[in-house]
Write a protein that holds these residues in place. Structure first.
Motif, PDB file in Angstrom:
ATOM      1  N   GLU A 296       0.837  -1.206   0.000  1.00 20.96           N
ATOM      2  CA  GLU A 296       0.000   0.000   0.000  1.00 20.96           C
ATOM      3  C   GLU A 296       0.871   1.256   0.000  1.00 20.96           C
ATOM      4  N   GLY A 297       1.981   1.214   0.712  1.00 19.21           N
ATOM      5  CA  GLY A 297       2.920   2.332   0.708  1.00 19.21           C
ATOM      6  C   GLY A 297       3.549   2.529  -0.665  1.00 19.21           C
ATOM      7  N   TYR A 298       3.919   1.429  -1.300  1.00 18.38           N
ATOM      8  CA  TYR A 298       4.472   1.465  -2.655  1.00 18.38           C
ATOM      9  C   TYR A 298       3.476   2.148  -3.590  1.00 18.38           C
ATOM     10  N   ASN A 299       2.215   1.749  -3.520  1.00 22.46           N
ATOM     11  CA  ASN A 299       1.173   2.344  -4.362  1.00 22.46           C
ATOM     12  C   ASN A 299       0.965   3.815  -4.029  1.00 22.46           C
ATOM     13  N   ALA A 300       1.087   4.183  -2.749  1.00 22.09           N
ATOM     14  CA  ALA A 300       0.978   5.592  -2.351  1.00 22.09           C
ATOM     15  C   ALA A 300       2.119   6.400  -2.961  1.00 22.09           C
ATOM     16  N   ALA A 301       3.325   5.851  -2.968  1.00 19.40           N
ATOM     17  CA  ALA A 301       4.475   6.542  -3.557  1.00 19.40           C
ATOM     18  C   ALA A 301       4.308   6.660  -5.067  1.00 19.40           C
ATOM     19  N   ARG A 302       3.770   5.628  -5.698  1.00 19.24           N
ATOM     20  CA  ARG A 302       3.515   5.675  -7.144  1.00 19.24           C
ATOM     21  C   ARG A 302       2.478   6.755  -7.450  1.00 19.24           C
ATOM     22  N   GLY A 303       1.407   6.798  -6.672  1.00 18.47           N
ATOM     23  CA  GLY A 303       0.387   7.840  -6.853  1.00 18.47           C
ATOM     24  C   GLY A 303       0.952   9.234  -6.645  1.00 18.47           C
TER      25      GLY A 303
ATOM     26  N   TYR B  37      11.315  -0.716   8.762  1.00 18.94           N
ATOM     27  CA  TYR B  37      12.611  -0.503   8.119  1.00 18.94           C
ATOM     28  C   TYR B  37      12.552  -0.628   6.596  1.00 18.94           C
ATOM     29  N   GLU B  38      11.374  -0.612   6.029  1.00 22.94           N
ATOM     30  CA  GLU B  38      11.230  -0.868   4.597  1.00 22.94           C
ATOM     31  C   GLU B  38      10.903   0.394   3.795  1.00 22.94           C
ATOM     32  N   GLN B  39      11.380   1.544   4.257  1.00 29.98           N
ATOM     33  CA  GLN B  39      11.163   2.799   3.542  1.00 29.98           C
ATOM     34  C   GLN B  39      11.658   2.726   2.092  1.00 29.98           C
ATOM     35  N   PRO B  40      12.832   2.107   1.825  1.00 31.23           N
ATOM     36  CA  PRO B  40      13.270   2.028   0.423  1.00 31.23           C
ATOM     37  C   PRO B  40      12.275   1.297  -0.483  1.00 31.23           C
ATOM     38  N   GLN B  41      11.680   0.215   0.008  1.00 27.70           N
ATOM     39  CA  GLN B  41      10.702  -0.524  -0.804  1.00 27.70           C
ATOM     40  C   GLN B  41       9.454   0.323  -1.070  1.00 27.70           C
ATOM     41  N   VAL B  42       9.081   1.158  -0.122  1.00 26.26           N
ATOM     42  CA  VAL B  42       7.932   2.048  -0.303  1.00 26.26           C
ATOM     43  C   VAL B  42       8.244   3.077  -1.389  1.00 26.26           C
ATOM     44  N   ILE B  43       9.374   3.764  -1.276  1.00 22.32           N
ATOM     45  CA  ILE B  43       9.726   4.825  -2.220  1.00 22.32           C
ATOM     46  C   ILE B  43      10.047   4.258  -3.604  1.00 22.32           C
ATOM     47  N   ASN B  44      10.310   2.957  -3.694  1.00 21.75           N
ATOM     48  CA  ASN B  44      10.464   2.325  -5.011  1.00 21.75           C
ATOM     49  C   ASN B  44       9.231   2.544  -5.877  1.00 21.75           C
ATOM     50  N   GLY B  45       8.069   2.722  -5.274  1.00 17.78           N
ATOM     51  CA  GLY B  45       6.856   3.007  -6.049  1.00 17.78           C
ATOM     52  C   GLY B  45       7.026   4.249  -6.908  1.00 17.78           C
ATOM     53  N   PHE B  46       7.676   5.259  -6.365  1.00 18.58           N
ATOM     54  CA  PHE B  46       7.984   6.472  -7.121  1.00 18.58           C
ATOM     55  C   PHE B  46       9.094   6.203  -8.133  1.00 18.58           C
ATOM     56  N   SER B  47      10.209   5.646  -7.650  1.00 18.69           N
ATOM     57  CA  SER B  47      11.388   5.446  -8.500  1.00 18.69           C
ATOM     58  C   SER B  47      11.073   4.557  -9.697  1.00 18.69           C
TER      59      SER B  47
ATOM     60  N   LYS C  83      16.802   8.335 -17.928  1.00 14.59           N
ATOM     61  CA  LYS C  83      16.705   9.719 -17.436  1.00 14.59           C
ATOM     62  C   LYS C  83      15.947   9.790 -16.110  1.00 14.59           C
ATOM     63  N   GLY C  84      15.132   8.783 -15.838  1.00 17.52           N
ATOM     64  CA  GLY C  84      14.344   8.758 -14.610  1.00 17.52           C
ATOM     65  C   GLY C  84      15.097   8.217 -13.407  1.00 17.52           C
ATOM     66  N   LYS C  85      16.274   7.616 -13.629  1.00 13.86           N
ATOM     67  CA  LYS C  85      17.078   7.106 -12.506  1.00 13.86           C
ATOM     68  C   LYS C  85      17.659   8.291 -11.750  1.00 13.86           C
ATOM     69  N   HIS C  86      17.799   8.151 -10.440  1.00 11.32           N
ATOM     70  CA  HIS C  86      18.170   9.304  -9.623  1.00 11.32           C
ATOM     71  C   HIS C  86      18.898   8.885  -8.360  1.00 11.32           C
TER      72      HIS C  86
END
Length: 169
Positions: free
Chosen positions: A76-83, A119-129, A139-142
């Motif tokens: 759900e966090g991944y999807n929130a970051a994607r949104g 401790y899974e903040q990176p997996q959540v923000i992967n939704g954005f990345s 170009k989208g890598k950061h």
């Protein structure tokens, strides 16, 4: 016959990547993503500021509310970051007029409303990345930070800040 095959291979290898890649807007269409209207800030700040060829975006929050590890799962966090990424794309489009003007993503700061033992903040923000790479390719890598916070404004699950470099005018 071998000469024609060799010629065809050389021609394909030498074609510019631009011919084989789609524009960011075309990628959004292929992904069935419609960009929402950009909302005005809720406080005394601007949505973006351009300095030279760098474009700094203010933090954008998710529609989803709650705390990761308590109210929301990693998925759900991944999807929130994607949104949140889709909202950021809207802001980038408003700021640039054309997403094709983005030369590269430089830095992303992802904040996750989470419990102290989450401790899974990176997996959540992967939704954005992941979304930025789907839309912009390399170009989208950061460069990125993905950090936990005890709380975020309005109890949002995710907030993301972005810096992009624009093509020369």
């Amino acid at each position: 016959m071998k000469n024609y095959t060799l010629f065809a291979i050389l021609l394909l290898v030498s074609l510019p990547k631009a011919f084989s890649q789609h524009s960011p807007e075309e990628r959004l269409q292929e992904l069935n993503i419609n960009l929402p209207e950009v909302k005005q800030p809720v406080a005394n700040f601007v949505k973006w500021r351009q300095v030279g060829n760098l474009l700094f975006l203010s933090g954008e929050g998710s529609e989803e509310k709650g705390t990761l590890g308590k109210d929301l799962t990693v998925k759900e966090g991944y999807n929130a970051a994607r949104g949140t990424g889709i909202k950021i794309l809207s802001t980038l489009k408003a700021a640039t007029g054309d997403l094709g003007r983005i030369k590269q993503f430089v830095k992303v700061h992802g904040m996750v409303n989470s419990l102290p033992d989450f401790y899974e903040q990176p997996q959540v923000i992967n939704g954005f990345s992941d979304l930025m790479v789907e839309v912009f390719g390399d170009k989208g890598k950061h460069a990125r930070a993905a950090v936990g916070h005890a709380t975020l404004p309005f109890n949002i699950a995710v907030e993301i800040e972005v810096i992009v470099e624009l093509e020369e005018d």
